[in-house]
Design an enzyme around this catalytic site. Structure first.
Site, PDB file in Angstrom:
ATOM      1  CB  SER A  50      -0.941   0.018   1.209  1.00  0.00           C
ATOM      2  OG  SER A  50      -0.205  -0.067   2.422  1.00  0.00           O
ATOM      3  CD  GLU A 227     -16.252  12.119  11.649  1.00  0.00           C
ATOM      4  OE1 GLU A 227     -15.928  12.483  12.809  1.00  0.00           O
ATOM      5  OE2 GLU A 227     -17.246  12.577  11.051  1.00  0.00           O
ATOM      6  CG  HIS A 234      -0.999   4.073   4.113  1.00  0.00           C
ATOM      7  ND1 HIS A 234      -1.633   3.564   5.224  1.00  0.00           N
ATOM      8  CD2 HIS A 234      -0.628   3.013   3.357  1.00  0.00           C
ATOM      9  CE1 HIS A 234      -1.662   2.241   5.139  1.00  0.00           C
ATOM     10  NE2 HIS A 234      -1.058   1.881   4.020  1.00  0.00           N
TER      11      HIS A 234
END
Length: 282
Positions: A50, A227, A234
């Site tokens: 990722s 939020e 990341h």
């Protein structure tokens, strides 16, 4: 912005002048004699997790370094980012990622292989690997696949997380980077030590300024994250761009790619240069 320009001017010479240390650690440069000339089109494939993968517009400003890599390569160099969020060197193969690359990669192409984040999850039988046994075994499969198709493999140690002890950046990947470097020596594969290089950059930036590189957003700051979010693994676009800059600089200075294939290393590149597709690649 002025700080960012100054950082680029200070940081890139450090990346460039220290390249020979990694070449020595990885053994002979495997691509030097086989690299294409500057006029020949070729593709750089990215196999990773990722931290390198492509994100969709609905996930912006989350960005993988592979997604930003084309910004530093000439337009005739194609980047195919096959990185899979959550993948380890083991699960990427099980998910068909390596087979998908094998169906496309060919002579003169390159395969950047960057795993470790999820290999560290040793309690997960689908992803966990041991640094000096199964991790190296799986990485070898990527190397052999690239070479079997006439392409050049390049091992890239995992980019470091945003982890500090006080004001000091600390490593988070245990033995996995060292295991990858050792494998590079034994297989005569070039290794880009992104773990060490990224940690040096995080140290340069410090605990607060690194938040502009990682996916830290306040509540209400971005509609994609209403939020807010505090993610120390990341990247937002700025961080992905700077990590891609490090990778591109090493591709040039370690003489993996032809020098003319890499550009804009000293440029301040705006985050708007990132292209987020409508959907994540499948």
């Amino acid at each position: 912005m002025r700080f960012q320009r100054d950082l680029v001017r200070r940081w890139i010479p450090l990346v460039l002048t220290s390249a020979m240390a990694v070449v020595g650690a990885a053994g002979p440069a495997s691509a030097l004699s086989a690299r294409p000339d500057s006029e020949r089109p070729f593709t750089v494939f990215v196999a990773g997790d990722s931290t390198a993968s492509v994100y969709a517009a609905a996930e912006a400003p989350r960005t993988g370094w592979g997604q930003a890599l084309p910004l530093f390569l000439n337009h005739d160099v194609r980047v195919v980012d096959e990185a899979i969020s959550g993948a380890s060197s083991k699960s990427f193969i099980a998910l068909g990622g390596l087979s998908r690359i094998a169906s496309k990669i060919g002579p003169g192409d390159y395969l950047l292989i960057s795993f470790g984040h999820n290999d560290e999850k040793i309690t997960d039988p689908d992803r966990g690997t041991d640094p000096y046994t199964t991790f190296q075994d799986y990485l070898t499969q990527y190397v052999e696949t690239a070479r079997a198709h006439g392409a050049t493999p390049v091992l890239v140690t995992s980019v470091e997380r945003r982890r500090f002890s006080g004001d000091t950046a600390v490593p988070s990947h245990g033995e996995y980077p060292a295991a990858m470097k050792k494998l590079g020596q034994s297989l005569s594969v070039d290794v880009i030590d992104l773990s060490a290089l990224s940690m040096n950059l995080w140290q340069e930036l410090g605990p607060e300024r690194t938040k502009d590189h990682f996916l830290w957003l306040a509540r209400g700051e971005n509609p994609n994250y209403p939020e807010g979010i505090s993610d120390n693994t990341h990247f937002r676009a700025r961080g992905a761009i700077e990590v891609a800059r490090i990778v591109a600089a090493r591709l040039k200075t370690q003489q993996i790619l032809h020098p003319n294939a890499v550009n804009r290393l000293g440029d301040m590149i705006d985050e708007s240069a990132i292209a987020w597709p409508d959907e994540r690649p499948t």
